[in-house]
Design an enzyme around this catalytic site. Structure first.
Site, PDB file in Angstrom:
ATOM      1  N   GLU A   1       0.875  -1.166   0.000  1.00 47.64           N
ATOM      2  CA  GLU A   1       0.000   0.000   0.000  1.00 47.64           C
ATOM      3  C   GLU A   1       0.913   1.217   0.000  1.00 47.64           C
ATOM      4  O   GLU A   1       1.811   1.316   0.846  1.00 47.64           O
ATOM      5  CB  GLU A   1      -0.886  -0.002   1.252  1.00 47.64           C
ATOM      6  CG  GLU A   1      -1.849   1.162   1.228  1.00 47.64           C
ATOM      7  CD  GLU A   1      -2.764   1.230   2.436  1.00 47.64           C
ATOM      8  OE1 GLU A   1      -2.817   0.268   3.232  1.00 47.64           O
ATOM      9  OE2 GLU A   1      -3.432   2.270   2.571  1.00 47.64           O
TER      10      GLU A   1
ATOM     11  N   ARG B   1       5.350 -12.975   9.637  1.00 50.86           N
ATOM     12  CA  ARG B   1       5.888 -11.624   9.536  1.00 50.86           C
ATOM     13  C   ARG B   1       7.294 -11.592  10.089  1.00 50.86           C
ATOM     14  O   ARG B   1       7.583 -12.276  11.072  1.00 50.86           O
ATOM     15  CB  ARG B   1       5.078 -10.728  10.464  1.00 50.86           C
ATOM     16  CG  ARG B   1       4.153  -9.787   9.854  1.00 50.86           C
ATOM     17  CD  ARG B   1       3.498  -8.950  10.940  1.00 50.86           C
ATOM     18  NE  ARG B   1       3.857  -7.560  10.726  1.00 50.86           N
ATOM     19  CZ  ARG B   1       3.304  -6.813   9.787  1.00 50.86           C
ATOM     20  NH1 ARG B   1       2.370  -7.309   9.012  1.00 50.86           N
ATOM     21  NH2 ARG B   1       3.670  -5.560   9.618  1.00 50.86           N
TER      22      ARG B   1
ATOM     23  N   LYS C   1       4.163   0.822   9.511  1.00 45.72           N
ATOM     24  CA  LYS C   1       4.274   2.067   8.750  1.00 45.72           C
ATOM     25  C   LYS C   1       3.643   3.242   9.499  1.00 45.72           C
ATOM     26  O   LYS C   1       4.125   4.364   9.422  1.00 45.72           O
ATOM     27  CB  LYS C   1       3.631   1.901   7.377  1.00 45.72           C
ATOM     28  CG  LYS C   1       4.546   1.167   6.403  1.00 45.72           C
ATOM     29  CD  LYS C   1       3.972   1.148   5.007  1.00 45.72           C
ATOM     30  CE  LYS C   1       2.926   0.092   4.881  1.00 45.72           C
ATOM     31  NZ  LYS C   1       2.434  -0.088   3.508  1.00 45.72           N
TER      32      LYS C   1
HETATM   33  P1  ATP Z   1       2.048  -2.004   7.998  1.00 41.65           P
HETATM   34  O1  ATP Z   1       1.293  -2.878   8.947  1.00 41.65           O
HETATM   35  O2  ATP Z   1       3.339  -1.483   8.505  1.00 41.65           O
HETATM   36  O3  ATP Z   1       1.211  -0.929   7.364  1.00 41.65           O
HETATM   37  P2  ATP Z   1       1.451  -3.637   5.813  1.00 41.65           P
HETATM   38  O4  ATP Z   1       1.463  -5.095   5.950  1.00 41.65           O
HETATM   39  O5  ATP Z   1       0.110  -3.007   5.847  1.00 41.65           O
HETATM   40  O6  ATP Z   1       2.451  -2.994   6.836  1.00 41.65           O
HETATM   41  P3  ATP Z   1       1.699  -3.447   3.015  1.00 41.65           P
HETATM   42  O7  ATP Z   1       2.153  -2.310   2.200  1.00 41.65           O
HETATM   43  O8  ATP Z   1       0.263  -3.820   2.942  1.00 41.65           O
HETATM   44  O9  ATP Z   1       2.141  -3.146   4.497  1.00 41.65           O
HETATM   45  O10 ATP Z   1       2.595  -4.732   2.762  1.00 41.65           O
HETATM   46  C1  ATP Z   1       2.887  -5.253   1.500  1.00 41.65           C
HETATM   47  C2  ATP Z   1       3.258  -6.701   1.647  1.00 41.65           C
HETATM   48  O11 ATP Z   1       4.367  -6.834   2.525  1.00 41.65           O
HETATM   49  C3  ATP Z   1       2.127  -7.514   2.243  1.00 41.65           C
HETATM   50  O12 ATP Z   1       2.000  -8.698   1.489  1.00 41.65           O
HETATM   51  C4  ATP Z   1       2.566  -7.789   3.634  1.00 41.65           C
HETATM   52  O13 ATP Z   1       2.066  -9.022   4.062  1.00 41.65           O
HETATM   53  C5  ATP Z   1       4.091  -7.780   3.519  1.00 41.65           C
HETATM   54  N1  ATP Z   1       4.707  -7.387   4.783  1.00 41.65           N
HETATM   55  C6  ATP Z   1       4.498  -6.260   5.491  1.00 41.65           C
HETATM   56  N2  ATP Z   1       5.186  -6.260   6.639  1.00 41.65           N
HETATM   57  C7  ATP Z   1       5.881  -7.419   6.669  1.00 41.65           C
HETATM   58  C8  ATP Z   1       6.794  -8.016   7.607  1.00 41.65           C
HETATM   59  N3  ATP Z   1       7.120  -7.415   8.745  1.00 41.65           N
HETATM   60  N4  ATP Z   1       7.312  -9.229   7.297  1.00 41.65           N
HETATM   61  C9  ATP Z   1       6.998  -9.836   6.146  1.00 41.65           C
HETATM   62  N5  ATP Z   1       6.162  -9.335   5.236  1.00 41.65           N
HETATM   63  C10 ATP Z   1       5.598  -8.140   5.481  1.00 41.65           C
HETATM   64 MG    MG Z   2      -1.427  -3.728   4.523  1.00 40.17          MG
END
Ligand code: ATP
Ligand code: MG
Length: 569
Positions: A44, A268, A278
């Site tokens: 995102e 994760r 984020k």
């Molecule tokens: P945040 O919770 O910080 O906003 P998010 O998961 O919403 O992170 P996205 O931009 O939606 O962030 O993530 C893109 C991809 O990266 C998704 O498939 C998510 O599962 C993966 N991802 C995000 N954080 C991690 C992490 N700590 N370890 C492994 N994969 C991750």
């Molecule tokens: Mg997300």
């Protein structure tokens, strides 16, 4: 804790894991016919990528690659209020820096038209309805894990009424929050995600790509699976928190009868002393606790890049932590261990004195200078040698001299002999102090026969110190970084507090007047250095000609090796 850190794994792509096994099985059974393996990385664009995303990126791109497949970069841009072009740009830069090139660049917003039509299709099939309950009421009606939900009074609207209202929602006839479109599934489902989830909400907001074209936006769950399906994604890998969404992911795809992308969840990445959210990283930036998303103390890809980390080390680290189906926490030292290992192989050695103290060699001829030949990298003979100027007046570290040496202090002190790295043996004779009693210079004598660092009579010295010739030295600012948080779990704070309470007040130390050997004037942004005995460093983009700034990537000491040795014994 999943801390499989066997360095032998570094060379392999990733150790075998259940994701690979699953894909291999799907290939073997031709689950997707003859279609190529297709994955996507779906960030995102509401912030910069962090080291956790690197894990997802390596899996999405790495596994597709292993099976001869393809990977799309898809921006999950369904939330116009938090998304910006700056983030879209930084994400592309970071994915490329990690070493990957996507097949297609996609945006969920490209599918807004198709998603809208699918919503209409579900309404016509009696599978979706417009609800006038407020967000708060919807939450109350949803029930809890132990109590079933209650049907909304609007749940049994006719198809015609739903169609009419939804079309008017799209036309902009209603204010934000006044109505939503919901899927009609099961208000008593044990899975809360299946209790008539919201599909569309009204939001009169400017979107970074579609502008004002839309005033209704699909929810993540209504957009993600269908976007996968449109792109013919075979394996949609995501983190474990989406496991509870999988039934809904499948429900939409089944109801619509579209390409059956398969969602698979993995753990994760979490690191000690590190926040990988984020929202919280944005707060650090907005409130000025760091200098920006690329502050070298940030766990963002752009932060650790500026700090001097390398894609190769990140790859080796990600491979070592592996992938499982339970979330754990990895010690930050593991990441640092892989980075040191990589830098030890690639970094050019150089001499730099961070806190200078003048050393005068009384018996070295005034006005004379000479050059000592030094290996650029003892780990890599191909890196060649360079000439380092030596003269009568040098800088050494303040820490390398003690007027009154404590027990077992083997560096320079009056009457003691040490080796100047790659140069001569020197013996300290006397100190010069200012009026306040501070030592401003140390006078010594050298042994001309010890050139190169060994005495012909086989005399031993207990220590070797680094130095820089004062007449040839260049000055630089050096930024020393430590952990951004002082607590291994930054989210562990007292009631009424916040994660900000755990910020490490000493995470940045700026040294204004470091003295560097002259070759460092030619340093470039992509070079990596080991300042001998001090640590790994790289040039910071804040540098200007004649005003160099170096970042310390890591100190030399490898606490992880120690921990590992202890654990292994
Ligand atoms: P945040 O919770 O910080 O906003 P998010 O998961 O919403 O992170 P996205 O931009 O939606 O962030 O993530 C893109 C991809 O990266 C998704 O498939 C998510 O599962 C993966 N991802 C995000 N954080 C991690 C992490 N700590 N370890 C492994 N994969 C991750
Ligand atoms: Mg997300």
């Amino acid at each position: 804790m999943n801390t499989n850190t066997n360095p032998d794994n570094q060379k392999t792509r990733t150790p075998s894991n259940f994701l690979r096994d699953m894909i291999a099985e799907d290939v073997r059974t031709k689950k997707f016919g003859d279609a190529v393996i297709q994955t996507r990385f779906p960030p995102e664009p509401n912030g910069y990528l962090h080291i956790g995303h690197a894990k997802a990126i390596f899996l999405d791109f790495g596994l597709a690659d292993e099976f001869g497949g393809k990977t799309n970069l898809r921006f999950d841009d369904t939330n116009p209020e938090k998304e910006e072009q700056e983030y879209v740009d930084s994400i592309q830069r970071d994915v490329r820096w990690l070493g990957f090139e996507w097949d297609r660049l996609c945006y969920a917003s490209d599918y807004f038209g198709q998603l809208y039509e699918w919503a209409i299709q579900l309404i016509k099939a009696g599978k979706a309805y417009v609800d006038d309950l407020s967000a708060e009421e919807i939450r109350r009606y949803r029930g809890t894990l132990t109590e079933p939900g209650k049907d909304s009074p609007y749940r049994n609207r006719s198809v015609e009424e739903n169609l009419d209202l939804f079309v008017r929602m799209k036309k902009g006839e209603f204010p934000d929050g006044s109505r939503v479109l919901r899927a009609k599934i099961d208000m008593a489902s044990p899975n809360l995600n299946m209790r008539d989830p919201v599909m569309y909400r009204i939001l009169h907001a400017e979107h970074h790509r579609t502008g004002r074209e839309w005033c209704i936006y699909p929810m993540y769950d209504f957009a993600h699976g269908q976007s996968d399906s449109i792109e013919r994604v075979t394996h949609s890998m995501c983190t474990l928190e989406f496991a509870d969404h999988q039934p809904l992911y499948r429900w939409y795809i089944e109801q619509l009868g579209i390409f059956p992308s398969r969602q698979i969840e993995f753990d994760r990445l979490n690191l000690t002393y590190t926040l990988l959210s984020k929202r919280k990283l944005l707060q650090l930036v907005e409130e000025g606790h760091v200098s920006g998303w690329d502050d070298p103390r940030m766990p963002t890809i752009s932060g650790i890049r500026r700090r001097g980390f390398t894609p190769e080390a990140i790859r080796a680290f990600i491979a070592s932590v592996g992938v499982t189906r339970t979330n754990g926490v990895v010690d930050i030292e593991v990441l640092e261990h892989f980075q040191r290992d990589d830098l030890n192989r690639r970094a050019s050695r150089a001499m730099a004195v961070l806190r200078p103290l003048k050393l005068v060699i009384d018996n070295y001829p005034e006005g004379q200078q000479e050059f000592v030949e030094v290996a650029n990298n003892p780990e890599d003979p191909a890196a060649g040698t360079r000439q380092v100027p030596f003269s009568r007046e040098l800088y050494i570290e303040q820490d390398d001299f003690r007027e009154v040496p404590p027990p077992r202090y083997y560096r320079l002190s009056p009457g003691k002999e040490v080796r100047l790295r790659n140069a001569y043996f020197v013996t300290a004779q006397r100190v010069v102090k200012d009026d306040a009693g501070n030592i401003v210079a140390v006078h010594c004598t050298y042994d001309p026969a010890s050139r190169g660092g060994n005495s012909p009579d086989g005399r031993k010295v207990k220590s070797t110190i680094h130095w820089v010739s004062t007449a040839h030295a260049i000055s630089a600012e050096v930024r020393l970084y430590d952990k951004l948080f002082a607590n291994p779990d930054p989210d562990d704070y007292a009631e009424g507090g916040s994660f900000l309470d755990n910020l490490n007040p000493n995470s940045l130390e700026v040294i204004a007047g470091a003295k560097l050997e002259p070759s460092l004037a030619q340093a470039t942004l992509d070079e990596r250095f080991q300042f001998e005995r001090v640590g790994y460093f790289c040039l910071d983009p804040d540098s200007r000609p004649g005003r160099l700034v170096f970042n310390r990537t890591l100190p030399l000491k490898d606490t992880w090796t120690k921990i590992e040795k202890k654990a292994g014994s």
